[in-house]
Design a protein around this motif. Structure first.
Motif, mmCIF file in Angstrom:
data_model
loop_
_atom_site.group_PDB
_atom_site.id
_atom_site.type_symbol
_atom_site.label_atom_id
_atom_site.label_comp_id
_atom_site.label_asym_id
_atom_site.label_seq_id
_atom_site.Cartn_x
_atom_site.Cartn_y
_atom_site.Cartn_z
ATOM 1 N N MET A 299 0.834 -1.187 0.000
ATOM 2 C CA MET A 299 0.000 0.000 0.000
ATOM 3 C C MET A 299 0.879 1.250 0.000
ATOM 4 S SD MET A 299 -3.339 0.806 1.930
ATOM 5 C CE MET A 299 -3.976 2.429 2.102
ATOM 6 N N GLY A 300 1.597 1.497 1.064
ATOM 7 C CA GLY A 300 2.520 2.619 1.074
ATOM 8 C C GLY A 300 1.879 3.943 1.438
ATOM 9 N N SER A 301 2.664 4.961 1.350
ATOM 10 C CA SER A 301 2.256 6.304 1.705
ATOM 11 C C SER A 301 1.574 6.989 0.519
ATOM 12 C CB SER A 301 3.480 7.096 2.135
ATOM 13 O OG SER A 301 3.179 8.449 2.277
ATOM 14 N N PHE B 159 1.999 10.055 -4.527
ATOM 15 C CA PHE B 159 1.582 11.241 -5.262
ATOM 16 C C PHE B 159 2.796 12.027 -5.746
ATOM 17 C CE2 PHE B 159 0.655 15.797 -5.317
ATOM 18 C CZ PHE B 159 -0.351 15.827 -6.268
ATOM 19 N N TYR B 160 3.770 12.231 -4.859
ATOM 20 C CA TYR B 160 4.958 13.006 -5.220
ATOM 21 C C TYR B 160 5.751 12.306 -6.320
ATOM 22 C CZ TYR B 160 9.129 15.847 -4.881
ATOM 23 O OH TYR B 160 10.164 16.684 -5.174
ATOM 24 N N VAL B 161 5.962 11.005 -6.171
ATOM 25 C CA VAL B 161 6.750 10.275 -7.166
ATOM 26 C C VAL B 161 6.028 10.241 -8.511
ATOM 27 C CG1 VAL B 161 7.665 7.993 -7.769
ATOM 28 C CG2 VAL B 161 8.010 8.907 -5.475
ATOM 29 N N ASP C 194 13.284 13.480 -7.983
ATOM 30 C CA ASP C 194 14.184 14.615 -7.798
ATOM 31 C C ASP C 194 13.806 15.374 -6.528
ATOM 32 O OD1 ASP C 194 15.368 13.957 -10.176
ATOM 33 O OD2 ASP C 194 14.196 15.387 -11.361
ATOM 34 N N HIS C 195 14.759 15.596 -5.680
ATOM 35 C CA HIS C 195 14.594 16.391 -4.457
ATOM 36 C C HIS C 195 13.561 15.810 -3.493
ATOM 37 C CE1 HIS C 195 17.003 19.219 -6.661
ATOM 38 N NE2 HIS C 195 16.071 19.342 -7.598
ATOM 39 N N SER D 160 9.490 8.200 6.102
ATOM 40 C CA SER D 160 8.640 8.621 4.984
ATOM 41 C C SER D 160 9.177 8.090 3.661
ATOM 42 C CB SER D 160 8.550 10.146 4.907
ATOM 43 O OG SER D 160 7.857 10.673 6.009
ATOM 44 N N LEU D 161 10.492 8.032 3.536
ATOM 45 C CA LEU D 161 11.100 7.581 2.288
ATOM 46 C C LEU D 161 10.975 6.076 2.069
ATOM 47 C CD1 LEU D 161 14.277 9.817 2.133
ATOM 48 C CD2 LEU D 161 12.137 10.075 0.879
#
Length: 96
Positions: free
Chosen positions: A1-3, A8-10, A16-17, A65-66
């Motif tokens: 499942m994950g965050s 969303f960000y990926v 990047d960043h 978080s990562l």
């Protein structure tokens, strides 16, 4: 499942960043949670020490978080709950 926020960000921005994004977001949310729930009026030097240690501690939260643990989402929920609590406390004190 994950965050949800990680995915969303990926999906939208790539990787990047990503470290800095999560560090800054987690730091902001941690400061908000600290101010709403735990902060007392402290002298300047003690405040600097507290926020420095908070900034160091957020590194651990960022690492979680990562690896797709929902740390950022948890900080959002904590901030919302503490905000509602403080708002109701303020309103109750105002009525008394």
């Amino acid at each position: 499942m994950g965050s949800i926020i990680f995915n969303f960000y990926v999906d939208n921005f790539g990787t990047d960043h990503i470290l800095w994004f999560f560090y800054i977001v987690n730091l902001i949310l941690s400061v908000i949670a600290y101010k709403l729930g735990f902060a007392r009026q402290l002298p300047l030097l003690k405040s600097i020490i507290v926020y420095t240690l908070l900034a160091i501690g957020v590194i651990v939260i960022t690492l979680f978080s990562l690896v797709k643990y929902p740390m950022t989402e948890t900080l959002i929920i904590i901030s919302i709950v503490l905000g509602i609590y403080r708002f109701r406390l303020h309103r109750e004190r105002k009525n008394d």
